[in-house]
Structures are given as C-alpha cells and as structure tokens.
Design a protein around this motif. Sequence first.
Motif, short mmCIF file in Angstrom:
data_model
loop_
_atom_site.label_atom_id
_atom_site.label_comp_id
_atom_site.label_asym_id
_atom_site.label_seq_id
_atom_site.Cartn_x
_atom_site.Cartn_y
_atom_site.Cartn_z
N THR A 4 44.63 40.56 39.54
CA THR A 4 45.73 41.47 39.26
C THR A 4 47.04 40.80 39.65
O THR A 4 47.18 40.30 40.77
N ASP A 46 35.35 35.98 33.28
CA ASP A 46 34.06 35.39 33.63
C ASP A 46 34.33 34.09 34.37
O ASP A 46 34.77 33.11 33.76
N LEU A 55 31.37 39.52 36.23
CA LEU A 55 32.79 39.42 35.90
C LEU A 55 33.62 39.71 37.14
O LEU A 55 33.17 40.42 38.05
N GLN A 56 34.82 39.15 37.18
CA GLN A 56 35.73 39.37 38.29
C GLN A 56 37.05 39.91 37.78
O GLN A 56 37.33 39.87 36.58
N LYS A 57 37.85 40.39 38.72
CA LYS A 57 39.18 40.92 38.41
C LYS A 57 40.24 40.07 39.08
O LYS A 57 40.03 39.53 40.17
N HIS A 69 41.79 40.41 45.29
CA HIS A 69 40.62 41.29 45.34
C HIS A 69 39.60 40.88 46.38
O HIS A 69 38.66 41.63 46.65
N THR A 117 40.16 40.95 33.54
CA THR A 117 38.72 40.86 33.79
C THR A 117 38.28 39.54 33.17
O THR A 117 38.52 39.30 31.98
N GLU A 131 45.86 43.73 34.88
CA GLU A 131 44.56 43.53 35.51
C GLU A 131 43.70 42.76 34.51
O GLU A 131 43.49 43.21 33.39
N HIS A 173 37.93 38.57 29.42
CA HIS A 173 37.31 39.68 28.69
C HIS A 173 38.28 40.81 28.40
O HIS A 173 38.13 41.49 27.39
#
Length: 177
Positions: A9, A64, A5-7, A104, A62, A60, A29
């Motif tokens: 923001t 996929d 998973l990535q973030k 990020h 999260t 933020e 997610h």
Amino acid sequence: MKKQLQKATFAGGCFWCMVKPFDQWDGVHAVVSGYTGGRVKNPTYEAVKAGDTGHYEAVEITFDPEIIGYEKIMTIFWQQIDPTDDGGQFQDRGDSYRAAIFYHNEDQKVSAEAYKEELKQSGKFKKPIVTKILPATTFYSAEDYHQDFYKTNEEEYKQDRAKSGRDEFIEKVWKND
C-alpha cells in the motif's frame, strides 16, 4: 496449491496517477484506488479531499511475490513521487496527497526503511527525504468512478497527468535509474 498473494500500500499523491505504473507489471493482480491512514471509517472522496478524515489517497496493490517482488514494487513507487515534498505531490496539495509507504509486515518495513536510507545517501536530492513509512491500517476502496481511471477516463487522465508536472519530474530525476 493456492498462490500466496501479498499486499503493498502506497500513497503518492493523486491515486489516479498511481495505478497505471503498477498495473502494467506481470505478477500484479490488482491495483485499487482508495483511502488509508486516517481516523474516519468509510470515508468519501469529498471528505478526504477536504482534509477532514486524516486519510491519504492511496493504492493497494495485490501481487504474486514469486513473479514480482516487494523490492520491485517499492522501487516503482519511489520512482513515481517526489520524496522531498511533505505538502502533497506535484499539483495536488494537502495532507491527503502526501507520499507514504504503508507496510504490511516487518520485511516490508525493513525494505522501505533501507530504500529510504539509500535515497538519503545517494545525493540525488538536495532536500531531506520526508516520505513517511507507516504501519498499514484499514484500506477503504474509493468510489467506483475512481477505479482504473486511466482506462475509463483516458482523456481526463492524460490531461490531469500532463498538467501535474509529475512526468517532467520523473524524467529529470529518475531517467537513468
């Protein structure tokens, strides 16, 4: 094999209005309301709103990347804001309500800068694109009552959003995209 998973923001004015646009997509997610970009550890809503922390109200996300890519997430973000307004967003005024992308990694930075340049070249806006692209810093989750506000306080959310002018702007500027 565990999913990677990535973030992502983003600050786009009041975080209440920034959750729902992302929350409804497959591959997302979580969307957490919070604060980032400032100088105070563990800020409170009152301190951020008063402008005493340097933080932005932000979300933020999260996600996929095998289901929804950063490019799509970023497009959703740009289409929720007025990228020419450096004094806040819509009815929410002040530094904590300014729009910004907090990247990020280098790929996110490059993508954000490319999209911003596309917007500049598009002629869609008469004023300069001023949305900042900044490195991600510590993200502090907002107080529980701010999380999923559009679900937990549906009427207040609808009223706040209706008086903000955000939806009229989105319809006028982005309806054909």
